[in-house]
Design an enzyme around this catalytic site. Structure first.
Site, short mmCIF file in Angstrom:
data_model
loop_
_atom_site.label_atom_id
_atom_site.label_comp_id
_atom_site.label_asym_id
_atom_site.label_seq_id
_atom_site.Cartn_x
_atom_site.Cartn_y
_atom_site.Cartn_z
N SER A 1 0.82 -1.21 0.00
CA SER A 1 0.00 0.00 0.00
C SER A 1 0.86 1.27 0.00
O SER A 1 1.68 1.41 -0.88
CB SER A 1 -0.95 -0.06 1.20
OG SER A 1 -2.07 0.73 0.94
N HIS B 1 -7.63 -5.60 0.44
CA HIS B 1 -6.38 -4.85 0.60
C HIS B 1 -5.55 -5.41 1.75
O HIS B 1 -5.88 -5.21 2.91
CB HIS B 1 -6.81 -3.41 0.88
CG HIS B 1 -5.71 -2.41 0.84
ND1 HIS B 1 -5.03 -2.11 -0.32
CD2 HIS B 1 -5.18 -1.64 1.82
CE1 HIS B 1 -4.13 -1.17 -0.04
NE2 HIS B 1 -4.20 -0.88 1.25
C1 GCU Z 1 -5.31 4.81 1.96
C2 GCU Z 1 -4.76 5.56 0.78
C3 GCU Z 1 -3.99 4.67 -0.16
C4 GCU Z 1 -2.98 3.85 0.59
C5 GCU Z 1 -3.65 3.13 1.74
C6 GCU Z 1 -2.70 2.35 2.66
O1 GCU Z 1 -6.32 3.93 1.53
O2 GCU Z 1 -5.83 6.21 0.14
O3 GCU Z 1 -3.32 5.43 -1.14
O4 GCU Z 1 -2.31 2.96 -0.26
O5 GCU Z 1 -4.29 4.07 2.57
O6 GCU Z 1 -1.53 2.71 2.78
O7 GCU Z 1 -3.17 1.39 3.29
#
Ligand code: GCU
Length: 409
Positions: A243, A385
């Protein structure tokens, strides 16, 4: 249909349905002045430096080149996993060089050292025979969560990592909490930024590094440290991340060619997903919620992605010809899995120019059909995610394949 007919110079034609804005994609193999990149020398001498500078200028900001004073203190060293791994905890400290810290009117905060605790697991057997390749990945919630998880909740970033499995496959793992390097808040008075400020400076300028740049810088400093350890194979350190940390990992690998391989997991907008798709998280969304991640100049592209001089496939291309592995999750729509696939796919021409195989898939593979054989790899798995044990297993498959088989060591 291809958006090929009226493209400006230097734009790559891609099927119209792949982007949400007109004008195609910036071509990794055409220089800013329109000169085609025909040879590896053209890439290394002209195009690669130019692209790196463009990502600094418009997206992540410039990383300061100045030196810091680094302190190293081993906090603990013991044997774990029934004797299969050496566990090392090290505190790295970063200070402004004495001369700069003593400058009469430098910021008080600028002299404060930044301390980062690095946790490393190294296979004992490998240390006895040959140094081990190591996955280096920052974590979200602290080293103890990487080792033990948290009973607290089902938050995917609170899961322990499969350290035993990786060690048993011959890999070391090194990690540190990203907030040690730079707390994840829109405040530039803490973390590593102040170590580099000019007198009176309190935050980075328009084209200077944000938090992603600081995390990437930290990955390179941890790499400096790992390379000094004779138990680590200095030429086989793989930078990985999930992420926001998958964004930092691929930026680190783009900047620092000492990383042997990059893994970017569910990295989405500002990571491997194409900004011009505007699907899931957009430049507008990310620069409003997380303005501190990028250089201030990036926000100017909110809602006008077609005018961005770069797009994220070119970031993957900056890793070439080193192995790069991109991973998506089916339900992670915020990160735009198809955009992540395209980010890998459109980096392929650079791999091919450099004599390596580009992504061995022209269509997005179905879930759980990882594309591991090519140097540029990709998978999408079911679920949301997260960076799961199954994802880690695929990263190790790709590393086995492209950094040399480890079995029998
Ligand atoms: C949020 C953000 C993302 C990122 C994520 C994370 O959702 O919008 O860009 O990748 O956090 O780091 O879990």
């Amino acid at each position: 249909s291809e958006s090929g007919t009226d493209l400006p110079a230097g734009r790559l034609a891609v099927p119209e349905a792949e982007l949400s804005v007109p004008g195609g994609l910036p071509d990794p193999l055409v220089c800013a002045d329109g000169t085609p990149v025909r040879t590896p020398a053209d890439w290394w001498e002209r195009r690669r430096p130019e692209l790196l500078a463009a990502f600094e200028q418009h997206v992540y900001g410039r990383t300061p080149g100045g030196a810091v004073e680094v302190g190293v203190e081993v906090l603990a060293e013991d044997t774990v996993l029934d004797g299969r791994a050496t566990r090392v905890e090290t505190r790295l400290t970063f200070r402004r060089p004495a001369a700069a810290a003593d400058a009469p009117d430098s910021q008080g905060t600028a002299a404060d050292p930044v301390a980062v605790t690095v946790l490393t697991y190294l296979p004992v057997s490998a240390a006895a025979t040959a140094p081990a390749p190591v996955f280096l990945a920052l974590n979200f919630r602290g080293n103890e969560i990487v080792e033990n998880g948290s009973a607290a909740d089902a938050d995917p970033v609170q899961h322990p990592w499969p350290l035993a499995e990786l060690v048993d496959r011959g890999y070391g793992v090194a990690t540190a909490c990203y907030q040690d390097l730079d707390p994840d808040v829109d405040d530039f008075g803490n973390g590593v930024h102040p170590l580099f400020y000019a007198t009176g400076q309190t935050r980075p300028g328009e084209h200077e590094w944000g938090a992603l740049g600081a995390w990437a810088w930290g990955l390179s400093r941890i790499l400096d440290h790992l390379r000094e350890d004779r138990r680590v194979d200095a030429d086989r350190v793989i930078v990985a991340g999930h992420s926001r940390l998958g964004k930092a990992a691929i930026w680190a690998a783009a900047r620092d060619e000492r990383f042997a391989m990059a893994v970017s997991n569910n990295s989405g907008c500002g990571g491997v997903a194409l900004s011009r798709r505007r699907i899931g998280e957009t430049v507008e969304a990310i620069t409003s919620t997380f303005p501190h991640w990028f250089c201030p100049a990036f926000a100017a592209y909110a809602g006008r992605e077609e005018s961005l001089p770069v797009d994220q496939h070119q970031l993957v291309a900056l890793v070439a010809p080193r192995p790069a592995y991109v991973a998506s999750a089916q339900d992670d729509t915020w990160a735009d899995p198809y955009g992540e696939f395209l980010g890998a796919k459109y980096a392929s021409p650079v791999y091919e120019l450099l004599g390596a195989e580009g992504l061995a898939a022209t269509e997005q593979p179905s879930v759980d059909r990882p594309v591991v054989p090519s140097r540029l790899g990709y998978h999408i798995r079911p679920g949301g995610h997260a960076m799961t044990d199954g994802d880690w297993a695929r990263f190790a498959d790709a590393a086995d394949r492209h950094l040399g088989q480890l079995s029998g060591r």
